[in-house]
Design a protein around this motif. Structure first.
Motif, PDB file in Angstrom:
ATOM      1  N   SER A 218      36.349  44.567  31.539  1.00 26.37           N
ATOM      2  CA  SER A 218      36.007  43.274  30.937  1.00 26.37           C
ATOM      3  C   SER A 218      37.076  42.848  29.940  1.00 26.37           C
ATOM      4  O   SER A 218      37.487  41.683  29.906  1.00 26.37           O
ATOM      5  CB  SER A 218      34.648  43.357  30.235  1.00 26.37           C
ATOM      6  N   TRP A 219      37.534  43.796  29.129  1.00 26.38           N
ATOM      7  CA  TRP A 219      38.565  43.476  28.143  1.00 26.38           C
ATOM      8  C   TRP A 219      39.876  43.094  28.812  1.00 26.38           C
ATOM      9  O   TRP A 219      40.557  42.164  28.392  1.00 26.38           O
ATOM     10  CB  TRP A 219      38.776  44.658  27.195  1.00 26.38           C
ATOM     11  N   ARG A 220      40.228  43.789  29.873  1.00 24.03           N
ATOM     12  CA  ARG A 220      41.476  43.488  30.573  1.00 24.03           C
ATOM     13  C   ARG A 220      41.418  42.117  31.235  1.00 24.03           C
ATOM     14  O   ARG A 220      42.410  41.382  31.253  1.00 24.03           O
ATOM     15  CB  ARG A 220      41.749  44.572  31.606  1.00 24.03           C
ATOM     16  N   ALA A 221      40.264  41.742  31.770  1.00 19.34           N
ATOM     17  CA  ALA A 221      40.109  40.404  32.339  1.00 19.34           C
ATOM     18  C   ALA A 221      40.258  39.349  31.248  1.00 19.34           C
ATOM     19  O   ALA A 221      40.918  38.318  31.438  1.00 19.34           O
ATOM     20  CB  ALA A 221      38.763  40.277  33.037  1.00 19.34           C
ATOM     21  N   TYR A 222      39.661  39.597  30.089  1.00 17.92           N
ATOM     22  CA  TYR A 222      39.774  38.671  28.960  1.00 17.92           C
ATOM     23  C   TYR A 222      41.240  38.516  28.528  1.00 17.92           C
ATOM     24  O   TYR A 222      41.723  37.400  28.308  1.00 17.92           O
ATOM     25  CB  TYR A 222      38.914  39.183  27.794  1.00 17.92           C
ATOM     26  N   GLU A 223      41.943  39.628  28.411  1.00 14.20           N
ATOM     27  CA  GLU A 223      43.349  39.573  27.999  1.00 14.20           C
ATOM     28  C   GLU A 223      44.210  38.883  29.058  1.00 14.20           C
ATOM     29  O   GLU A 223      45.186  38.209  28.720  1.00 14.20           O
ATOM     30  CB  GLU A 223      43.882  40.984  27.734  1.00 14.20           C
ATOM     31  N   SER A 224      43.863  39.023  30.315  1.00 15.66           N
ATOM     32  CA  SER A 224      44.628  38.346  31.366  1.00 15.66           C
ATOM     33  C   SER A 224      44.412  36.838  31.314  1.00 15.66           C
ATOM     34  O   SER A 224      45.358  36.069  31.533  1.00 15.66           O
ATOM     35  CB  SER A 224      44.239  38.877  32.743  1.00 15.66           C
ATOM     36  N   VAL A 225      43.199  36.412  31.031  1.00 21.57           N
ATOM     37  CA  VAL A 225      42.946  34.977  30.874  1.00 21.57           C
ATOM     38  C   VAL A 225      43.754  34.452  29.689  1.00 21.57           C
ATOM     39  O   VAL A 225      44.375  33.385  29.769  1.00 21.57           O
ATOM     40  CB  VAL A 225      41.437  34.692  30.704  1.00 21.57           C
ATOM     41  N   ARG A 226      43.770  35.193  28.589  1.00 16.52           N
ATOM     42  CA  ARG A 226      44.588  34.797  27.442  1.00 16.52           C
ATOM     43  C   ARG A 226      46.065  34.734  27.821  1.00 16.52           C
ATOM     44  O   ARG A 226      46.795  33.837  27.397  1.00 16.52           O
ATOM     45  CB  ARG A 226      44.424  35.792  26.293  1.00 16.52           C
ATOM     46  N   GLY A 227      46.518  35.697  28.619  1.00 18.69           N
ATOM     47  CA  GLY A 227      47.912  35.705  29.050  1.00 18.69           C
ATOM     48  C   GLY A 227      48.262  34.499  29.907  1.00 18.69           C
ATOM     49  O   GLY A 227      49.332  33.919  29.771  1.00 18.69           O
TER      50      GLY A 227
ATOM     51  N   THR B 106      45.518  40.854  38.180  1.00 20.98           N
ATOM     52  CA  THR B 106      44.612  41.602  37.304  1.00 20.98           C
ATOM     53  C   THR B 106      43.217  40.996  37.327  1.00 20.98           C
ATOM     54  O   THR B 106      42.214  41.714  37.411  1.00 20.98           O
ATOM     55  CB  THR B 106      45.161  41.621  35.867  1.00 20.98           C
ATOM     56  N   ILE B 107      43.126  39.673  37.253  1.00 17.93           N
ATOM     57  CA  ILE B 107      41.816  39.020  37.259  1.00 17.93           C
ATOM     58  C   ILE B 107      41.093  39.246  38.587  1.00 17.93           C
ATOM     59  O   ILE B 107      39.886  39.448  38.616  1.00 17.93           O
ATOM     60  CB  ILE B 107      41.970  37.521  36.946  1.00 17.93           C
ATOM     61  N   VAL B 108      41.838  39.241  39.680  1.00 18.90           N
ATOM     62  CA  VAL B 108      41.216  39.429  41.004  1.00 18.90           C
ATOM     63  C   VAL B 108      40.655  40.838  41.168  1.00 18.90           C
ATOM     64  O   VAL B 108      39.574  41.017  41.752  1.00 18.90           O
ATOM     65  CB  VAL B 108      42.235  39.100  42.114  1.00 18.90           C
ATOM     66  N   ILE B 109      41.339  41.872  40.649  1.00 18.92           N
ATOM     67  CA  ILE B 109      40.869  43.243  40.875  1.00 18.92           C
ATOM     68  C   ILE B 109      39.865  43.731  39.825  1.00 18.92           C
ATOM     69  O   ILE B 109      39.241  44.770  40.025  1.00 18.92           O
ATOM     70  CB  ILE B 109      42.038  44.241  40.989  1.00 18.92           C
ATOM     71  N   GLN B 110      39.684  42.999  38.739  1.00 15.51           N
ATOM     72  CA  GLN B 110      38.767  43.465  37.696  1.00 15.51           C
ATOM     73  C   GLN B 110      37.313  43.596  38.166  1.00 15.51           C
ATOM     74  O   GLN B 110      36.628  44.519  37.739  1.00 15.51           O
ATOM     75  CB  GLN B 110      38.849  42.579  36.454  1.00 15.51           C
ATOM     76  N   PRO B 111      36.802  42.712  39.032  1.00 15.43           N
ATOM     77  CA  PRO B 111      35.432  42.952  39.530  1.00 15.43           C
ATOM     78  C   PRO B 111      35.274  44.281  40.260  1.00 15.43           C
ATOM     79  O   PRO B 111      34.205  44.897  40.208  1.00 15.43           O
ATOM     80  CB  PRO B 111      35.176  41.769  40.465  1.00 15.43           C
ATOM     81  N   LEU B 112      36.335  44.740  40.926  1.00 10.53           N
ATOM     82  CA  LEU B 112      36.260  46.046  41.596  1.00 10.53           C
ATOM     83  C   LEU B 112      36.146  47.171  40.575  1.00 10.53           C
ATOM     84  O   LEU B 112      35.372  48.116  40.762  1.00 10.53           O
ATOM     85  CB  LEU B 112      37.481  46.257  42.491  1.00 10.53           C
ATOM     86  N   PHE B 113      36.918  47.080  39.486  1.00 16.34           N
ATOM     87  CA  PHE B 113      36.807  48.081  38.427  1.00 16.34           C
ATOM     88  C   PHE B 113      35.416  48.037  37.795  1.00 16.34           C
ATOM     89  O   PHE B 113      34.821  49.075  37.495  1.00 16.34           O
ATOM     90  CB  PHE B 113      37.867  47.850  37.339  1.00 16.34           C
ATOM     91  N   PHE B 114      34.895  46.845  37.574  1.00 13.16           N
ATOM     92  CA  PHE B 114      33.559  46.692  36.998  1.00 13.16           C
ATOM     93  C   PHE B 114      32.529  47.332  37.924  1.00 13.16           C
ATOM     94  O   PHE B 114      31.633  48.060  37.475  1.00 13.16           O
ATOM     95  CB  PHE B 114      33.256  45.205  36.788  1.00 13.16           C
ATOM     96  N   PHE B 115      32.658  47.092  39.226  1.00 13.13           N
ATOM     97  CA  PHE B 115      31.750  47.685  40.213  1.00 13.13           C
ATOM     98  C   PHE B 115      31.837  49.213  40.190  1.00 13.13           C
ATOM     99  O   PHE B 115      30.804  49.895  40.215  1.00 13.13           O
ATOM    100  CB  PHE B 115      32.083  47.155  41.610  1.00 13.13           C
ATOM    101  N   LEU B 116      33.064  49.750  40.132  1.00  9.14           N
ATOM    102  CA  LEU B 116      33.220  51.205  40.077  1.00  9.14           C
ATOM    103  C   LEU B 116      32.547  51.778  38.835  1.00  9.14           C
ATOM    104  O   LEU B 116      31.928  52.841  38.889  1.00  9.14           O
ATOM    105  CB  LEU B 116      34.694  51.594  40.091  1.00  9.14           C
ATOM    106  N   GLY B 117      32.678  51.081  37.709  1.00  5.97           N
ATOM    107  CA  GLY B 117      32.024  51.541  36.492  1.00  5.97           C
ATOM    108  C   GLY B 117      30.516  51.515  36.604  1.00  5.97           C
ATOM    109  O   GLY B 117      29.827  52.419  36.119  1.00  5.97           O
ATOM    110  N   MET B 118      29.979  50.486  37.247  1.00  6.31           N
ATOM    111  CA  MET B 118      28.531  50.385  37.413  1.00  6.31           C
ATOM    112  C   MET B 118      28.004  51.478  38.342  1.00  6.31           C
ATOM    113  O   MET B 118      26.978  52.098  38.068  1.00  6.31           O
ATOM    114  CB  MET B 118      28.146  49.009  37.975  1.00  6.31           C
TER     115      MET B 118
END
Length: 88
Positions: A65-74, A41-53
């Motif tokens: 961003s929220w999913r990356a944060y929750e994955s770090v917590r996990g 999840t952490i590895v693919i989140q920059p791709l989602f962020f890029f798609l959003g931008m």
């Protein structure tokens, strides 16, 4: 028609396959499966962020961003095994 030569096609493909794989692993039974899912999840989140931008999808930026944060917590809260193979 799907244009497989379009880079956005491959970014979307990696995001979808990575998300499905990560969700499957996070719901797994072992801690190592969950940990692997969190890292995917952490590895693919920059791709989602890029798609959003690129597309202007601000909700996708926020959710990635929220999913990356929750994955770090996990990762931090996922218990690690305390097995010592040298202990008798």
């Amino acid at each position: 028609m799907i244009d497989i030569w379009d880079p956005m096609f491959w970014i979307n493909f990696v995001c979808v396959v990575g998300s499905i794989t990560a969700l499957h692993l996070i719901s797994g039974r072992s801690n190592s499966e969950r940990n692997t899912g969190f890292w995917i999840t952490i590895v693919i989140q920059p791709l989602f962020f890029f798609l959003g931008m690129v597309t202007g999808a601000w909700s996708l930026i926020f959710l990635s961003s929220w999913r990356a944060y929750e994955s770090v917590r996990g990762i931090l809260n996922n218990p690690r095994s305390r097995f010592d193979k040298h202990k008798k």
